[in-house]
Design a protein around this motif. Structure first.
Motif, PDB file in Angstrom:
ATOM      1  N   ARG A   5     -16.888  15.933  42.419  1.00 32.15           N
ATOM      2  CA  ARG A   5     -15.847  15.424  43.155  1.00 32.15           C
ATOM      3  C   ARG A   5     -14.609  14.960  42.717  1.00 32.15           C
ATOM      4  O   ARG A   5     -12.995  15.834  42.691  1.00 32.15           O
ATOM      5  N   LEU A   6     -14.227  15.229  40.585  1.00 33.08           N
ATOM      6  CA  LEU A   6     -13.485  15.101  40.375  1.00 33.08           C
ATOM      7  C   LEU A   6     -12.953  16.470  40.320  1.00 33.08           C
ATOM      8  O   LEU A   6     -11.311  16.858  40.426  1.00 33.08           O
ATOM      9  N   ARG A   7     -13.457  17.956  40.454  1.00 35.65           N
ATOM     10  CA  ARG A   7     -13.054  18.622  41.069  1.00 35.65           C
ATOM     11  C   ARG A   7     -11.740  19.355  41.669  1.00 35.65           C
ATOM     12  O   ARG A   7     -11.077  20.263  41.447  1.00 35.65           O
ATOM     13  N   THR A   8     -12.041  18.939  43.426  1.00 33.60           N
ATOM     14  CA  THR A   8     -11.005  19.151  43.788  1.00 33.60           C
ATOM     15  C   THR A   8     -10.766  17.394  44.837  1.00 33.60           C
ATOM     16  O   THR A   8      -8.996  17.630  45.404  1.00 33.60           O
ATOM     17  N   ASP A   9     -10.884  16.443  44.033  1.00 34.60           N
ATOM     18  CA  ASP A   9     -10.600  14.683  44.427  1.00 34.60           C
ATOM     19  C   ASP A   9      -9.553  14.732  43.442  1.00 34.60           C
ATOM     20  O   ASP A   9      -9.181  13.676  42.275  1.00 34.60           O
ATOM     21  N   TYR A  10      -8.135  15.301  43.520  1.00 31.92           N
ATOM     22  CA  TYR A  10      -7.102  15.049  41.910  1.00 31.92           C
ATOM     23  C   TYR A  10      -6.582  12.537  42.050  1.00 31.92           C
ATOM     24  O   TYR A  10      -6.328  12.648  41.461  1.00 31.92           O
ATOM     25  N   ILE A  11      -6.539  12.735  43.634  1.00 30.36           N
ATOM     26  CA  ILE A  11      -6.044  11.468  43.707  1.00 30.36           C
ATOM     27  C   ILE A  11      -7.664  10.617  42.795  1.00 30.36           C
ATOM     28  O   ILE A  11      -7.353   9.554  42.027  1.00 30.36           O
ATOM     29  N   LEU A  12      -8.989  10.980  42.766  1.00 28.74           N
ATOM     30  CA  LEU A  12      -9.832  10.116  41.937  1.00 28.74           C
ATOM     31  C   LEU A  12      -9.286  10.468  40.481  1.00 28.74           C
ATOM     32  O   LEU A  12      -9.800   9.335  39.840  1.00 28.74           O
ATOM     33  N   ARG A  13      -8.734  11.553  40.874  1.00 28.53           N
ATOM     34  CA  ARG A  13      -8.658  11.951  39.239  1.00 28.53           C
ATOM     35  C   ARG A  13      -7.943  10.709  38.829  1.00 28.53           C
ATOM     36  O   ARG A  13      -8.236  10.788  37.040  1.00 28.53           O
ATOM     37  N   PHE A  14      -7.158  11.017  38.774  1.00 30.75           N
ATOM     38  CA  PHE A  14      -5.418   9.099  38.573  1.00 30.75           C
ATOM     39  C   PHE A  14      -6.318   8.260  37.745  1.00 30.75           C
ATOM     40  O   PHE A  14      -6.619   7.476  37.112  1.00 30.75           O
ATOM     41  N   LEU A  15      -7.516   7.956  38.883  1.00 32.80           N
ATOM     42  CA  LEU A  15      -8.173   6.164  39.091  1.00 32.80           C
ATOM     43  C   LEU A  15      -8.919   6.682  37.868  1.00 32.80           C
ATOM     44  O   LEU A  15      -9.039   6.226  37.321  1.00 32.80           O
ATOM     45  N   ILE A  16      -9.807   7.709  37.377  1.00 29.32           N
ATOM     46  CA  ILE A  16     -11.091   8.171  36.630  1.00 29.32           C
ATOM     47  C   ILE A  16      -9.633   8.120  35.558  1.00 29.32           C
ATOM     48  O   ILE A  16     -10.363   7.216  33.888  1.00 29.32           O
ATOM     49  N   MET A  17      -8.764   9.214  34.858  1.00 28.20           N
ATOM     50  CA  MET A  17      -8.685   8.656  33.807  1.00 28.20           C
ATOM     51  C   MET A  17      -7.806   7.719  33.520  1.00 28.20           C
ATOM     52  O   MET A  17      -7.615   7.238  33.015  1.00 28.20           O
ATOM     53  N   ALA A  18      -7.531   7.105  34.893  1.00 28.72           N
ATOM     54  CA  ALA A  18      -6.687   5.805  34.051  1.00 28.72           C
ATOM     55  C   ALA A  18      -7.841   4.498  33.391  1.00 28.72           C
ATOM     56  O   ALA A  18      -7.659   4.427  32.273  1.00 28.72           O
ATOM     57  N   LEU A  19      -8.834   4.814  33.770  1.00 23.74           N
ATOM     58  CA  LEU A  19     -10.397   4.120  33.806  1.00 23.74           C
ATOM     59  C   LEU A  19     -10.438   4.771  31.948  1.00 23.74           C
ATOM     60  O   LEU A  19     -10.858   3.974  30.700  1.00 23.74           O
ATOM     61  N   ALA A  20     -10.780   5.799  31.696  1.00 25.45           N
ATOM     62  CA  ALA A  20     -10.777   6.998  30.327  1.00 25.45           C
ATOM     63  C   ALA A  20      -9.444   6.497  29.646  1.00 25.45           C
ATOM     64  O   ALA A  20      -9.659   5.429  28.174  1.00 25.45           O
ATOM     65  N   PHE A  21      -8.354   5.910  29.867  1.00 22.23           N
ATOM     66  CA  PHE A  21      -7.450   5.708  29.441  1.00 22.23           C
ATOM     67  C   PHE A  21      -7.400   4.179  28.968  1.00 22.23           C
ATOM     68  O   PHE A  21      -7.059   2.591  27.640  1.00 22.23           O
ATOM     69  N   TYR A  22      -7.958   3.229  30.027  1.00 20.87           N
ATOM     70  CA  TYR A  22      -8.373   1.477  29.267  1.00 20.87           C
ATOM     71  C   TYR A  22      -9.313   1.639  28.501  1.00 20.87           C
ATOM     72  O   TYR A  22      -8.764   0.526  27.670  1.00 20.87           O
ATOM     73  N   ALA A  23     -10.698   2.113  28.806  1.00 23.65           N
ATOM     74  CA  ALA A  23     -11.554   2.058  27.872  1.00 23.65           C
ATOM     75  C   ALA A  23     -10.816   2.183  25.977  1.00 23.65           C
ATOM     76  O   ALA A  23     -10.979   2.220  25.545  1.00 23.65           O
ATOM     77  N   MET A  24      -9.965   2.635  26.438  1.00 20.80           N
ATOM     78  CA  MET A  24      -9.396   4.011  24.533  1.00 20.80           C
ATOM     79  C   MET A  24      -8.200   2.422  24.668  1.00 20.80           C
ATOM     80  O   MET A  24      -8.138   1.745  23.462  1.00 20.80           O
ATOM     81  N   SER A  25      -7.599   1.998  25.265  1.00 19.81           N
ATOM     82  CA  SER A  25      -6.069   0.784  24.454  1.00 19.81           C
ATOM     83  C   SER A  25      -7.054  -0.374  24.343  1.00 19.81           C
ATOM     84  O   SER A  25      -6.719  -0.560  23.726  1.00 19.81           O
TER      85      SER A  25
END
Lengths: 477, 60
Positions: free
Chosen positions: A304-324
């Motif tokens: 779904r990340l390929r087509t759902d751009y809003i979900l991309r924002f949410l999941i990318m946010a979690l990646a940054f959350y984990a990193m920071s």
């Protein structure tokens, strides 16, 4: 003001107001930040105008992005989700509107007073005492309405309170407590006051507030957003509800102890800094548990990340959350802190959390809410994709520039020559930073451009929805 | 006394009222967190808690 047509069972007018203003403040706040970044690269951009010199602009930027954009987003999402998760309207729509309007006026006054140089001089708590009290009152109104809405729910149909509400509530209670205690001061005139704390106690209380503003305002509140909007946008339940409960309690019990790690190698007793660092490192476990809980919600549906751009924002946010949330504890350890503290690495860390986590999860939630509130598709999904890449590349450019710049600063400041003299002057370290300050500015320009694209997309979506409603009414007439 | 023993040694007679308050709060919070973890993770709670995650999908 309430133009809700599609969901009459909820008080969505105030949510719409707060949502649109959040996007406006995102544009203004990032614009100020980018201009401040450019001033560090090219100081002539101060133009010798006191109101926009870096010292004032930087504080206007932090207050606008944290309290105006972040605060509006938290209010909008809290009022939106508390109604839906509890199946009830707001306890008081009038109180919600009063809160929203007073908050807007307070924020505008904050920007004006800060630009005039009126400040308490306390990090993330700069507002002069009358505005300080006003903000606290607004926050209590917001909290009271939220609590009463939950309390008014039908306990038979909604016996359990969904976990996002716990995170919101934890944030509201703790921020009230932290903000009020750190703001305790004795006024000496209408615009000036003195803190009741002094010396090392003042520093301790300041960073008890300062880090918990990050922990509760910028983490717990936005985790509430994550626990509601990731499952909603993914159309899948959160990976583990029990893990979300553990995540909540670990955050509530653990976060308050971290502040002292901001004061390593100061007059504060050594053990307090060590305690702050130990608990910081321990907090990696619940933080990563929460990040994984959000990401694994997509198990079996990653396509779904390929087509759902809003979900991309949410999941990318979690990646940054984990990193920071990994980077922060590492920086709190004394050995690393000796190198990183007072350098641009800290600024990079803050922005990996602020741009990567807070802003991106907010942006995802706002796009989701816009479509639901106006009962329409977005004006342009391609623009959301464009926004995603502008935001992601802008954030990465920003934090990479600050990592390199910060580590270089730290190494230059501690370098000695064979005679035991400092190898570099401070001015030499400043000159060495120039390329990275330019790179940071470019990152900021990209991120701000994304925010402008978002504002355009949101405005056009609302116009499109209103035009549809008007034509539907005309067709029915 | 080894370095580790020295690091963890405490002069209990020098503890002030604030020190005791801090110590007691710290221990209580540790116990509270352990109880919260036990409450959420015990197998008998699994179904009750995990069922909650589906409700949010149908709230609007």
């Amino acid at each position: 003001m309430d133009t809700t047509m599609t969901k009459p069972q909820y008080d969505d007018g105030v949510v719409k107001y707060l949502t649109v203003l959040a996007v406006v403040f995102l544009v203004l706040g990032t614009l100020m930040g980018t201009f401040a970044a450019a001033q560090l690269a090219w100081p002539a951009l101060n133009f010798d105008i006191a109101e926009i010199t870096f010292a004032r602009l930087r504080v206007m930027h932090t207050n606008t992005v944290i309290f105006a954009f972040g605060g509006m987003t938290l209010m909008a999402t809290a009022f939106y989700t508390v109604q839906r998760t509890n199946g009830i309207k707001l306890w008081s729509n009038n109180m919600a509107w009063t809160t929203a309007i007073l908050f807007t006026i307070g924020l505008l006054l904050a920007v004006i007073t800060l630009s005039l140089g009126m400040t308490q001089g306390k990090e993330y708590h700069e507002l002069i005492w009358p505005l300080d009290i006003a903000v606290a009152i607004v926050w209590v109104l917001y909290t009271f309405n939220f609590v009463m809405t939950i309390a008014s729910r039908n306990k038979e149909t909604h016996s359990h309170v969904y976990v996002s509400n716990w995170f919101f509530l934890g944030m509201m209670i703790m921020i009230t407590y932290l903000y009020v205690v750190n703001g305790l001061a004795i006024p000496v005139s209408l615009f000036q006051s003195y803190s009741i704390f002094s010396g090392v106690q003042d520093a301790m209380i300041q960073w008890w507030w300062g880090h918990n503003a990050v922990g509760f305002f910028l983490t717990a509140g936005f985790l509430a957003i994550m626990y509601y909007f990731v499952p909603k946008q993914a159309q899948r339940p959160v990976y583990s509800y029990r893990l979300s409960v553990i995540h909540f309690w670990a955050l509530m019990f653990g976060y308050v102890w971290l502040g002292a790690h901001h004061l390593q190698y100061t007059a504060l007793p050594d053990w307090t800094g060590s305690l702050g660092a130990v608990i910081s490192l321990a907090m990696i476990i619940p933080s990563w548990g929460g990040a994984l809980n959000g990401m694994l919600t997509l198990s079996g549906a990653w396509d779904r990340l390929r087509t759902d751009y809003i979900l991309r924002f949410l999941i990318m946010a979690l990646a940054f959350y984990a990193m920071s949330t990994f980077e922060g504890p590492v920086m709190s350890a004394k050995t690393v802190n000796a190198l990183s503290h007072y350098t641009d690495w800290t600024i990079g860390h803050v922005h990996s959390g602020a741009l990567g986590w807070v802003a991106m999860v907010s942006i995802g939630a706002i796009y989701h809410m816009i479509m639901k509130l106006w009962n329409t598709e977005m004006y342009s999904m391609r623009l959301i994709n464009f926004h995603f890449w502008l935001a992601t590349i802008g954030t990465v450019l920003y934090i990479v520039a600050m990592w390199v710049s910060g580590i270089m600063q730290g190494l230059m400041w501690r370098a000695y020559d064979e005679y035991g003299m400092l190898a570099y002057t401070f001015a030499e370290s400043v000159a060495a930073m120039h390329p990275y300050y330019v790179m940071r500015t470019i990152g900021g320009i990209l991120f701000t451009s994304g925010a402008v694209v978002m504002l355009y997309n949101v405005v056009m979506t609302i116009k499109m929805a209103q035009a549809k409603q008007t034509s539907a009414v005309a067709a029915n007439a | 006394m080894s370095n580790i023993q020295q690091y963890f040694s405490t002069d209990w007679s020098a503890m002030t009222g604030q020190d005791w308050a801090g110590l007691i709060i710290t221990v209580l919070i540790f116990i509270g967190m352990a109880v919260a973890f036990w409450w959420a993770l015990r197998p008998s709670k699994r179904k009750e808690l995990e069922d909650q995650k589906f409700k949010v999908l149908n709230d609007d």
